[in-house]
Design a protein around this motif. Structure first.
Motif, mmCIF file in Angstrom:
data_model
loop_
_atom_site.group_PDB
_atom_site.id
_atom_site.type_symbol
_atom_site.label_atom_id
_atom_site.label_comp_id
_atom_site.label_asym_id
_atom_site.label_seq_id
_atom_site.Cartn_x
_atom_site.Cartn_y
_atom_site.Cartn_z
ATOM 1 N N PRO A 62 -4.260 11.000 -10.903
ATOM 2 C CA PRO A 62 -3.925 11.372 -12.279
ATOM 3 C C PRO A 62 -2.510 10.916 -12.635
ATOM 4 O O PRO A 62 -1.645 10.788 -11.762
ATOM 5 C CB PRO A 62 -4.008 12.904 -12.264
ATOM 6 N N GLN A 63 -2.292 10.665 -13.909
ATOM 7 C CA GLN A 63 -0.967 10.281 -14.367
ATOM 8 C C GLN A 63 -0.070 11.508 -14.267
ATOM 9 O O GLN A 63 -0.363 12.562 -14.828
ATOM 10 C CB GLN A 63 -1.023 9.775 -15.799
ATOM 11 N N LEU A 64 1.024 11.383 -13.536
ATOM 12 C CA LEU A 64 1.918 12.515 -13.317
ATOM 13 C C LEU A 64 2.933 12.664 -14.441
ATOM 14 O O LEU A 64 3.298 13.771 -14.826
ATOM 15 C CB LEU A 64 2.641 12.355 -11.981
ATOM 16 N N VAL A 65 3.417 11.535 -14.966
ATOM 17 C CA VAL A 65 4.413 11.548 -16.034
ATOM 18 C C VAL A 65 4.069 10.428 -17.000
ATOM 19 O O VAL A 65 3.779 9.316 -16.576
ATOM 20 C CB VAL A 65 5.832 11.310 -15.456
ATOM 21 N N ALA A 72 10.781 7.231 -18.707
ATOM 22 C CA ALA A 72 11.920 6.400 -19.094
ATOM 23 C C ALA A 72 13.105 7.275 -19.493
ATOM 24 O O ALA A 72 14.251 6.975 -19.141
ATOM 25 C CB ALA A 72 11.525 5.481 -20.247
ATOM 26 N N ARG A 73 12.840 8.371 -20.189
ATOM 27 C CA ARG A 73 13.921 9.275 -20.592
ATOM 28 C C ARG A 73 14.592 9.893 -19.366
ATOM 29 O O ARG A 73 15.820 9.990 -19.288
ATOM 30 C CB ARG A 73 13.388 10.362 -21.527
ATOM 31 N N LEU A 74 13.793 10.292 -18.388
ATOM 32 C CA LEU A 74 14.352 10.870 -17.166
ATOM 33 C C LEU A 74 15.234 9.873 -16.414
ATOM 34 O O LEU A 74 16.300 10.224 -15.916
ATOM 35 C CB LEU A 74 13.231 11.358 -16.242
ATOM 36 N N VAL A 75 14.801 8.624 -16.363
ATOM 37 C CA VAL A 75 15.578 7.598 -15.669
ATOM 38 C C VAL A 75 16.905 7.368 -16.395
ATOM 39 O O VAL A 75 17.954 7.273 -15.765
ATOM 40 C CB VAL A 75 14.773 6.283 -15.555
ATOM 41 N N ARG A 76 16.857 7.298 -17.727
ATOM 42 C CA ARG A 76 18.104 7.104 -18.492
ATOM 43 C C ARG A 76 19.059 8.276 -18.279
ATOM 44 O O ARG A 76 20.262 8.088 -18.086
ATOM 45 C CB ARG A 76 17.791 6.932 -19.975
ATOM 46 N N GLU A 77 18.534 9.503 -18.304
ATOM 47 C CA GLU A 77 19.378 10.676 -18.098
ATOM 48 C C GLU A 77 19.991 10.681 -16.699
ATOM 49 O O GLU A 77 21.162 10.998 -16.534
ATOM 50 C CB GLU A 77 18.581 11.951 -18.338
ATOM 51 N N ALA A 78 19.212 10.317 -15.707
ATOM 52 C CA ALA A 78 19.718 10.281 -14.332
ATOM 53 C C ALA A 78 20.809 9.228 -14.194
ATOM 54 O O ALA A 78 21.795 9.442 -13.496
ATOM 55 C CB ALA A 78 18.573 9.999 -13.359
ATOM 56 N N ALA A 79 20.663 8.104 -14.874
ATOM 57 C CA ALA A 79 21.677 7.056 -14.807
ATOM 58 C C ALA A 79 22.981 7.546 -15.423
ATOM 59 O O ALA A 79 24.062 7.247 -14.918
ATOM 60 C CB ALA A 79 21.188 5.793 -15.528
#
Length: 58
Positions: free
Chosen positions: A24-27, A33-40
């Motif tokens: 199943p698709q988890l995210v 993409a938003r999570l990756v930008r925030e983590a960066a």
């Protein structure tokens, strides 16, 4: 060639087994993409200093 044929047969069977169970698709892509930008942003240097060479430059 018998060993190579056996390995190919085993790997094909393994692939069929893996593909037969859907994951199943988890995210969704937008959220991911938003999570990756925030983590960066969280891990970015406060003074924007480079911590490693980019594009092969030193």
């Amino acid at each position: 060639m018998v060993g190579a044929d056996l390995l190919a047969h085993m790997l094909c069977a393994w692939r069929r087994d893996i593909v037969s169970v859907p994951v199943p698709q988890l995210v969704d892509a937008e959220h991911g993409a938003r999570l990756v930008r925030e983590a960066a942003r969280v891990h970015a240097s406060p003074d924007d200093a480079r911590t490693r060479a980019r594009n092969g430059s030193v």
